[in-house]
Design a protein around this motif. Sequence first.
Motif: not given
Length: 124
Positions: A97, A89, A53, A85, A66, A63-64
Amino acid sequence: MMMLLLVAHGSRRDESNAEVKALANQLLSAESGFADIDCAFLEIAQPSIPDGLRQLIAKGALEIVVMPYFLSAGRHVSSDIPAEIEQVRVEHPEINIRMAPYLGASAEIAQIVMQQASSVLQEI
């Protein structure tokens, strides 16, 4: 920029980890709509999920998504990956995310399983 992080378990077998990396590269070349696609691993292999990340954030991700490359919603999907995650964050609250449904939740998974199983019939 939206980017994708494909997350697999990780293996002591380098060839298995290389398969996941190859899939990420294949997805990237498929005009997916993501600015970049990379992979990370929950255990054993590198990069870890937080490092994966962070690498995408360093490349400019705003923006990701997963994507858990897992077949069932076991502890890794329901608890471990979300916890990994969350670490990032907290470090980067400005980055959106989100976690996609795991691979096994796909409506197409039954068809894919049957295609793979039926492939041996062609060999006979």
